[in-house]
Design an enzyme around this catalytic site. Structure first.
Site, PDB file in Angstrom:
ATOM      1  N   CYS A  98      -1.969   8.845   3.101  1.00 17.96           N
ATOM      2  CA  CYS A  98      -1.779   8.369   1.723  1.00 17.96           C
ATOM      3  C   CYS A  98      -2.963   8.723   0.831  1.00 17.96           C
ATOM      4  O   CYS A  98      -2.798   9.121  -0.314  1.00 17.96           O
ATOM      5  CB  CYS A  98      -1.559   6.853   1.710  1.00 17.96           C
ATOM      6  SG  CYS A  98      -0.053   6.324   2.552  1.00 17.96           S
ATOM      7  N   GLU A 145       0.890  -1.169   0.000  1.00 17.57           N
ATOM      8  CA  GLU A 145       0.000   0.000   0.000  1.00 17.57           C
ATOM      9  C   GLU A 145       0.917   1.204   0.000  1.00 17.57           C
ATOM     10  O   GLU A 145       1.540   1.518   1.009  1.00 17.57           O
ATOM     11  CB  GLU A 145      -0.921  -0.034   1.225  1.00 17.57           C
ATOM     12  CG  GLU A 145      -2.147   0.861   1.092  1.00 17.57           C
ATOM     13  CD  GLU A 145      -1.860   2.304   1.445  1.00 17.57           C
ATOM     14  OE1 GLU A 145      -1.680   3.122   0.509  1.00 17.57           O
ATOM     15  OE2 GLU A 145      -1.816   2.614   2.642  1.00 17.57           O
TER      16      GLU A 145
END
Length: 477
Positions: free
Chosen positions: A282, A248
């Site tokens: 993120c 990720e």
């Protein structure tokens, strides 16, 4: 604090340590060991032994231990939230829900494991009518969990909870900048009954430890959240042993505001979505595409909202913007802002340090050709605004990046929202809010250089197990 290796609290074998500082004040908090290759290999050997035991336990026993851990985390929420706030500058009003969600994640994976079913094949193939074929989910073995600094408690739980629920042993490698709260959670897992050889925790530089874990033939999988550059390096190192890799990674997520949007909702979503966790998320919106007919009004209202933000101690409930993780991180944000201005961007507000680790919320008016509008991920409270005229133009700008994590689309026209969402090259789209959103069940992850695989209670156990087929030949004759 000390590392956890094979049921013992351990210093580094050569005695080296790393200082952990309060991100907001830069005051010394504690030290953690700088693990050596010998230390990491001992952790791998212990975890390999622990995997055999843990994988043989009935699912209900593993689930009971994990649920007990979740209860203990909940009972110590205020303590853990305070620790998280102090070591990373996360405001306390965001730290508390992060700890709460971590406990929810553990319970979610424990319950999902209780109902992780195999399949039975049909006899549609000629010649198999007397056979029975069924499948079972079996553990992978040892899973290395490398977690980031920005949501250390929550994102680490996405990794170890899924791995443990599936019957794997884990080696946790927390961020060097703020490992202390994750280490306290690991102690809770031990207290709840996770055996010492099933859960290891090693601390130290990722550049040292990551390669050992990535290259070890005794590690079955690596799950990593962090930068795209480091993720690519891990994938390269892991390829030699063909281990599973779940990544990720970074994002430069678009936030598209059409002229028919709920204006106040759009501005508030932009500002709040960007300053949450001081912009260190993120999937937070990082490129703000605003239709030209409302762009000037949008900028004016965003400046007003930013001016009203309360900055101060992360431990104060009134504080709305905390510090960045380190002085180095704040300097990087400032360099990115200065680069963007040098490329022709207009500085609307901000662009200055408040202290070594606090950076003023910043609005820039930019063009699609600038680095920040494409592949430069800015991890701070910076709002670059890009004008557009048509739907097609917005989609083209949104997709002109190597990243593809999440996106936000703001419009009252649901047909337009779904039409645009279908054309965005990313892993998730939030309608009428920013992409700064994550449900614990959601298959979370990106496309392109934003990663490989998905995390979430609905999907991760499939990734953390191997499917084995059992074929009973001629059993029905």
């Amino acid at each position: 604090m000390k590392m956890f290796i094979n049921g013992e609290r351990r210093e580094a074998s050569d005695g080296r340590t790393i200082d952990v500082l309060n991100s907001a004040t830069l005051e010394f908090i504690d030290t953690v060991p700088a693990a050596t290759e010998k230390d990491v290999n001992e952790a791998i050997a212990a975890a390999k032994e622990g995997a055999r035991y843990w994988g043989s336990l009935p699912v209900y026993e593993r689930s009971a231990i994990l649920n007990k851990a979740a209860d203990l985390i909940d009972s110590r929420r205020e303590e853990l939230a305070g620790s998280l706030s102090i070591e990373m500058g996360k405001i306390i009003s965001e730290a508390r829900p992060e700890v709460r969600v971590a406990a929810q994640i553990i319970r979610g994976f424990a319950e999902k494991a209780n109902h992780l079913y195999g399949q039975t094949m049909t006899d549609y193939q000629v010649g198999t009518e007397h056979d029975i074929i069924f499948t079972r989910h079996e553990p992978l073995g040892v899973v290395a969990c490398i977690s980031p600094f920005n949501y250390p408690v929550e994102l680490c739980s996405q990794k170890y909870a899924a791995a443990l629920a599936a019957g794997n042993a884990v080696i946790i490698k927390p961020s060097t900048d703020n490992p202390l709260t994750v280490m306290k959670v690991a102690e809770i897992l031990w207290e709840a009954g996770v055996p010492g050889n099933v859960l290891q925790l090693v601390t130290g530089a990722g550049s040292d430890i990551g390669d050992i874990l990535s290259e070890s033939p005794d590690i079955a999988a690596i799950t990593f959240t962090g930068s795209t550059a480091v993720g690519k390096h891990i994938a390269e190192k892991a390829a030699g042993t063909l281990k599973r890799v779940f990544l990720e990674l970074g994002g430069n997520d678009p936030y598209i505001v059409f002229e028919d949007a709920d204006f106040e909702l759009a501005v508030t979503g932009a500002v709040r979505g960007r300053v949450q966790n001081a912009g260190q998320t993120c999937c937070s919106p990082k490129r703000f595409l605003v239709q030209n007919s409302i762009k000037d009004a949008f900028i004016k209202r965003a400046v007003e909202q930013i001016g009203a933000l309360v900055m101060g101690s992360p431990l104060d409930d009134k504080t709305e913007l905390g510090s960045l993780i380190s002085a180095k991180a704040a300097k990087t944000v400032d360099e990115q802002v200065k680069l963007t201005i040098s490329q022709g961007a207009k500085l609307i507000c901000g662009g200055t340090f408040i202290s070594e680790t606090y950076y003023a919320p910043t609005i820039l008016e930019v063009t699609p050709s600038m680095d920040i509008a494409k592949d430069m991920e800015c991890f701070g409270p910076v709002i670059p605004i890009i004008g557009f005229d048509t739907e097609e133009e917005a989609i083209a700008i949104a997709n002109q990046t190597m990243y593809g994590l999440q996106a936000g689309v703001i419009t009252k026209d649901i047909n337009k929202a779904i039409r645009v969402a279908a054309k965005l090259e990313c892993g998730g789209v939030v309608i009428n809010q920013s992409g700064n959103y994550r449900h614990l069940d959601q298959p979370f992850g990106g496309r392109k250089m934003s990663g490989i695989g998905r995390e979430g209670v609905s999907v991760t156990l499939d990734e953390m197990t191997q499917v084995k087929s059992y074929i009973l030949r001629n059993i029905l004759e």
